[in-house]
Design a protein around this motif. Sequence first.
Motif, mmCIF file in Angstrom:
data_model
loop_
_atom_site.group_PDB
_atom_site.id
_atom_site.type_symbol
_atom_site.label_atom_id
_atom_site.label_comp_id
_atom_site.label_asym_id
_atom_site.label_seq_id
_atom_site.Cartn_x
_atom_site.Cartn_y
_atom_site.Cartn_z
ATOM 1 N N TRP A 1 -50.726 39.850 -59.632
ATOM 2 C CA TRP A 1 -49.987 40.085 -60.864
ATOM 3 C C TRP A 1 -49.099 41.302 -60.660
ATOM 4 N N SER A 2 -48.053 41.393 -61.461
ATOM 5 C CA SER A 2 -47.127 42.525 -61.420
ATOM 6 C C SER A 2 -47.098 43.212 -62.774
ATOM 7 N N VAL A 3 -47.040 44.530 -62.738
ATOM 8 C CA VAL A 3 -46.753 45.319 -63.938
ATOM 9 C C VAL A 3 -45.423 46.012 -63.652
ATOM 10 N N TRP A 4 -44.425 45.750 -64.504
ATOM 11 C CA TRP A 4 -43.070 46.197 -64.195
ATOM 12 C C TRP A 4 -42.450 47.104 -65.250
ATOM 13 N N CYS A 5 -43.079 47.230 -66.381
ATOM 14 C CA CYS A 5 -42.483 48.041 -67.437
ATOM 15 C C CYS A 5 -43.589 48.703 -68.240
ATOM 16 N N ILE A 6 -43.464 49.998 -68.414
ATOM 17 C CA ILE A 6 -44.397 50.758 -69.255
ATOM 18 C C ILE A 6 -43.539 51.579 -70.200
ATOM 19 N N ARG A 7 -43.733 51.348 -71.480
ATOM 20 C CA ARG A 7 -42.881 52.008 -72.471
ATOM 21 C C ARG A 7 -43.741 52.574 -73.595
ATOM 22 N N VAL A 8 -43.475 53.821 -73.946
ATOM 23 C CA VAL A 8 -44.187 54.500 -75.035
ATOM 24 C C VAL A 8 -43.160 54.882 -76.088
ATOM 25 N N ARG A 9 -43.506 54.642 -77.342
ATOM 26 C CA ARG A 9 -42.578 54.955 -78.445
ATOM 27 C C ARG A 9 -42.292 56.437 -78.547
ATOM 28 N N PRO A 10 -41.046 56.769 -78.885
ATOM 29 C CA PRO A 10 -40.736 58.170 -79.149
ATOM 30 C C PRO A 10 -41.682 58.714 -80.227
ATOM 31 N N GLY A 11 -42.043 59.956 -80.078
ATOM 32 C CA GLY A 11 -42.994 60.572 -81.002
ATOM 33 C C GLY A 11 -44.425 60.430 -80.536
ATOM 34 N N ALA B 1 -45.784 35.436 -59.555
ATOM 35 C CA ALA B 1 -45.090 34.154 -59.366
ATOM 36 C C ALA B 1 -44.192 33.813 -60.547
ATOM 37 N N ASP B 2 -44.483 34.371 -61.723
ATOM 38 C CA ASP B 2 -43.697 34.111 -62.934
ATOM 39 C C ASP B 2 -42.637 35.179 -63.178
ATOM 40 N N THR B 3 -42.395 36.023 -62.197
ATOM 41 C CA THR B 3 -41.425 37.108 -62.351
ATOM 42 C C THR B 3 -40.383 37.026 -61.244
ATOM 43 N N THR B 4 -39.359 37.850 -61.354
ATOM 44 C CA THR B 4 -38.343 37.892 -60.306
ATOM 45 C C THR B 4 -38.860 38.581 -59.048
ATOM 46 N N PHE B 5 -40.008 39.252 -59.125
ATOM 47 C CA PHE B 5 -40.586 39.870 -57.931
ATOM 48 C C PHE B 5 -41.049 38.813 -56.928
ATOM 49 N N ALA B 6 -41.222 37.588 -57.385
ATOM 50 C CA ALA B 6 -41.593 36.492 -56.474
ATOM 51 C C ALA B 6 -40.487 36.228 -55.464
ATOM 52 N N ARG B 7 -39.238 36.567 -55.837
ATOM 53 C CA ARG B 7 -38.092 36.288 -54.965
ATOM 54 C C ARG B 7 -37.288 37.543 -54.624
ATOM 55 N N ILE C 1 -38.256 44.199 -52.578
ATOM 56 C CA ILE C 1 -39.667 44.542 -52.733
ATOM 57 C C ILE C 1 -40.478 43.474 -51.999
ATOM 58 N N PRO C 2 -41.131 43.857 -50.907
ATOM 59 C CA PRO C 2 -41.793 42.873 -50.051
ATOM 60 C C PRO C 2 -43.093 42.326 -50.651
ATOM 61 N N HIS C 3 -43.543 41.237 -50.078
ATOM 62 C CA HIS C 3 -44.877 40.713 -50.377
ATOM 63 C C HIS C 3 -45.809 41.237 -49.288
ATOM 64 N N VAL C 4 -46.908 41.797 -49.689
ATOM 65 C CA VAL C 4 -47.872 42.342 -48.740
ATOM 66 C C VAL C 4 -48.659 41.211 -48.084
ATOM 67 N N TYR D 1 -36.991 41.496 -65.385
ATOM 68 C CA TYR D 1 -37.825 41.136 -64.243
ATOM 69 C C TYR D 1 -38.683 39.901 -64.525
ATOM 70 N N ARG D 2 -38.671 39.431 -65.749
ATOM 71 C CA ARG D 2 -39.538 38.322 -66.146
ATOM 72 C C ARG D 2 -38.910 36.957 -65.899
ATOM 73 N N ILE D 3 -37.586 36.873 -66.037
ATOM 74 C CA ILE D 3 -36.915 35.575 -65.889
ATOM 75 C C ILE D 3 -35.790 35.695 -64.859
ATOM 76 N N PRO D 4 -35.373 34.580 -64.274
ATOM 77 C CA PRO D 4 -34.270 34.637 -63.301
ATOM 78 C C PRO D 4 -33.013 35.256 -63.909
ATOM 79 N N SER D 5 -32.247 35.975 -63.088
ATOM 80 C CA SER D 5 -31.073 36.689 -63.591
ATOM 81 C C SER D 5 -30.035 35.741 -64.196
ATOM 82 N N THR D 6 -29.898 34.530 -63.651
ATOM 83 C CA THR D 6 -28.931 33.595 -64.246
ATOM 84 C C THR D 6 -29.344 33.226 -65.661
#
Length: 190
Positions: free
Chosen positions: A101-111, A82-88, A92-95, A33-38
């Motif tokens: 800012w966007s928060v798109w990933c939340i990850r917690v280590r196993p354990g 604006a620096d993510t793919t959510f800009a385009r 997912i609409p723009h309100v 989600y951070r950089i363009p898919s291409t």
Amino acid sequence: MAIEVRAATRFADVKTMVGPKRPDANVCWCLSYRIPSTQNNDLHGTARGDLVKKLVAQKPPPGVLAYDGDEVVGWAGVHPRADTTFARNRRIPHVDDLDVWSVWCIRVRPGHRGEGISHRLLAGAVDFAREHGAPAIEGYPVDNRGKKVDLTMAYVGTRSLFEAAGFTEAAVTDSVLNGFPRLLMRFDLN
């Protein structure tokens, strides 16, 4: 447990959280989600890690990390929309036209799962966006209505996680993940 959330400025810790065991493996590195898919599709081998190393050195860095003492235990990808793919993103609409800012990933280590670290990461992402002058922060969690979310798809978070952090539903989306609809949830920082 005293979890501290800090800007993701240490590449080794970001690599621990989102990098592969093999440096040449073709995995996400939290770039989907951070950089363009291409651009994302053109990265092979160690190129993903090399790009993340550059992003970590930028101001602001690409997210926040949670630490239990000196041990990294969590990651949240957060940056200006604006620096993510959510800009385009058409699903997912723009309100409005705010520079959110966007928060798109939340990850917690196993354990370390089930210890409330995702809540601390989301709160840390909100603080990080606020410290960098964001007028609001958005997330795009699934509305799983209490049902189990497949662990590989849980990185977007759940409605209840975002509601507990003070986010409110701002829009429905056309996006579906793991069979669950995704919402646009927002936390105003003004």
